[in-house]
Design a protein around this motif. Structure first.
Motif, short mmCIF file in Angstrom:
data_model
loop_
_atom_site.label_atom_id
_atom_site.label_comp_id
_atom_site.label_asym_id
_atom_site.label_seq_id
_atom_site.Cartn_x
_atom_site.Cartn_y
_atom_site.Cartn_z
N PRO A 144 0.81 -1.23 0.00
CA PRO A 144 0.00 0.00 0.00
C PRO A 144 0.84 1.27 0.00
N LYS A 181 0.48 4.17 -2.89
CA LYS A 181 0.16 5.58 -2.66
C LYS A 181 1.23 6.49 -3.26
N GLN A 192 -12.83 -1.39 -1.10
CA GLN A 192 -12.26 -0.99 0.19
C GLN A 192 -10.74 -0.99 0.16
N GLN A 201 -9.66 2.11 -1.68
CA GLN A 201 -9.93 3.29 -0.84
C GLN A 201 -8.88 3.41 0.26
N SER A 202 -8.56 2.28 0.88
CA SER A 202 -7.62 2.28 2.01
C SER A 202 -6.20 2.62 1.56
N GLY A 207 -6.66 6.11 -1.11
CA GLY A 207 -7.41 7.26 -0.65
C GLY A 207 -8.37 7.82 -1.67
#
Length: 552
Positions: free
Chosen positions: A375, A379, A414, A417-418, A421
């Motif tokens: 993750p 990002k 999800q 999204q996690s 963002g």
């Protein structure tokens, strides 16, 4: 699509490995309760056939047969009907070996000329004889621009003259000749080790020219009920669209006759609905079970689960923002937690897929990690393209409702999204409509399943991800990938597979496809249903003369 295997040619050692690997995977993929279909020498052989021989089962995952014309590249659900209605020169057995069907063959020493000797008694279901010329008509028709086949040029591309027909330069397929009514000679532009395997694809199965000319090349399938469209063991008695298809034996079928008098194939889009209907006694067996239903199904007599030569993947529209940027595609790859999906959503009924090519296929790379869940890296990649996340264009993930469950869709949403963002819109579409959208390149971010037509990396990579591939739904282009594919097709053996390995790694790192999981399939087939089982292709009937109902 369906996996096929070839005869003992230089390729045979690889094919032997496929059978062994499938057996090993089957032993590791969960419960494999023996059914009448895969243990016919036990109690089933001592039982008495039922007095009523009408088989009723659901075609799970669709609302109708989407493509009945083999030239249109039928989806897996449509193939159930297609393979019952049509047949060809060769077929695959339960172990995915290629075996003769309508013909035997000889291959020239240079591997470029195939000569097929047809059985003399092949007819369509109205008694119209099939000759070598019938095959020439069928193969040529698939390539003609008017047919608009999305797959013909790839499947027939090795045949001399195929490109001339598909481009409109010729109306005669030069590489296919009728030496006489029962002798078909095929000339290839180069040795093609998987050519016999390709011939087990329905695009090569003979079609009735009279029916097509009567109703038109675009509309003849809408008149299939009662018409002599194929040479397979079954013909359509009635087709109630979006409800069911009723089939009866082909009276002119050249093979052993079926004990069944009728088949009712009902269309059920939702997997759990089909399972509930089976438990209520509406079907003789049920297949394509949802992961959520498998814990209950495992305790039922006749439960069986087998690994599939199939991968679930995501694709992106590479022609416009945001996914025309490699970093954005990679961001979604690193934001996708395959292990959580497999464990929490699929209940460990499938395998995480870092690779496109699944276990059991030549070219599978068991030690390649791909783009693992990370993750933080996801990002960072997103921010490298859009430092202000509010500037990210609206992203919509479209998926076929019968292939992606609400739980899986919610889990993916999800995860993204996690890690990223951003809120991805989720859009569920009925399968036939979804397939139409992907063909028209109307999907921004989507889901696809690919099951092998034949055990060769060409079928996975060249057919789907080459710049000119008709199945390249995301219109992904990579020159290095294309060069490696072209170079691989000039090589043989390990050198060829090594080039395909390099090409696959490019496709994964550049995210031409984002692999999610390698699939398995589960069913409940009670012992009183004889001759039905599962294999690496999915639901397997095999010799229809051995498919019948026993007294309960």
């Amino acid at each position: 699509m369906q996996l096929r295997r070839c005869l003992p040619r230089p390729y045979f050692p690889v094919i032997s490995l496929i059978s062994i690997t499938l057996l090993l995977l089957a032993g590791c993929s969960g419960s494999n309760t023996a059914t009448a279909g895969n243990n016919t020498a036990s109690s089933s052989s001592k039982s008495t056939p039922a007095s009523k021989q009408v088989l009723t089962f659901p075609n799970v995952g669709t609302t109708d047969i989407g493509f009945l014309d083999p030239a249109q590249g039928p989806d897996a659900n449509s193939l159930l009907a297609v393979n019952m209605l049509f047949s060809g020169l060769v077929r695959s057995d339960i172990n995915l070996n290629i075996v003769p069907d309508q013909a035997t063959w000889q291959i020239s020493p240079d591997g470029k000329t195939y000569t097929f000797t047809l059985k003399p008694d092949i007819s369509f279901s109205d008694g119209t004889h099939v000759t070598a010329q019938t095959y020439i008509y069928t193969w040529t028709r698939a390539l003609l621009p008017a047919t608009n086949s999305p797959v013909a040029n790839f499947f027939e591309g090795a045949i001399a003259g195929a490109n001339d027909v598909s481009s409109g330069k010729a109306r005669t397929l030069a590489g296919v000749k009728a030496l006489d009514d029962h002798t078909l000679q095929v000339s290839l532009i180069k040795p093609t080790p998987y050519f016999l395997e390709e011939l087990a694809n329905p695009i090569f199965f003979p079609l009735n020219q009279q029916v097509i000319e009567q109703y038109g090349t675009k509309n003849w399938t809408q008149h299939a009920a009662g018409a002599a469209i194929g040479t397979g063991p079954w013909m359509i008695k009635d087709w109630d669209h979006n409800v069911k298809m009723v089939l009866v034996p082909n009276p002119h079928y050249y093979g052993a006759k079926s004990k069944l008098t009728e088949i009712n194939m009902t269309f059920v889009n939702d997997k759990s609905t089909a399972f509930k209907a089976y438990r209520a006694g509406q079907y003789d067996f049920v297949w394509n079970l949802d992961a959520s239903d498998q814990p209950a199904a495992k305790s039922m007599p006749g439960f069986i689960r087998k690994p599939l030569l199939q991968t679930d993947l995501l694709f992106f529209d590479n022609t416009k923002p945001p996914f025309n940027n490699t970093a954005m595609r990679q961001a979604f790859a690193y934001a996708t937690d395959r292990n959580t999906l497999v464990h929490s959503i699929f209940k460990d009924t499938v395998m995480p897929a870092p690779t496109i090519i699944p276990p059991g296929m030549p070219g599978y790379q068991p030690n390649y990690a791909g783009l693992p869940y990370n993750p933080s890296k996801a990002k960072a990649l997103l921010l490298s393209v859009y430092p202000d996340v509010t500037k990210v264009p609206t992203i919509t993930f479209s998926y076929p409702s019968s292939q992606v469950s609400p739980d899986e869709a919610s889990a993916l949403q999800q995860m993204w999204q996690s890690a990223l963002g951003i809120q991805v819109k989720m859009r569920s579409v009925e399968l036939t409509a979804y397939n139409d959208e992907t063909l028209k390149h109307q999907v921004q971010f989507g889901f696809t399943q690919w099951g092998a037509d034949f055990p060769d990396p060409f079928d996975w990579l060249a057919l789907n991800l080459s710049s000119t591939a008709p199945n390249n739904n995301g219109e992904w282009h990579n020159q290095d990938f294309d060069k490696l594919i072209a170079q691989a097709e000039k090589e043989t053996g390990d050198a060829r597979l090594a080039l395909y390995n390099q090409a696959e790694q490019i496709a994964i790192s550049d995210v031409g496809w984002l692999p999610i999981d390698h699939q398995a399939i589960a069913a409940v087939i009670p012992t009183w249903v004889h001759g039905v089982t599962l294999n690496g292709n999915g639901l397997y009937f095999g010799d229809w003369s051995e498919v019948y109902l026993l007294q309960r």
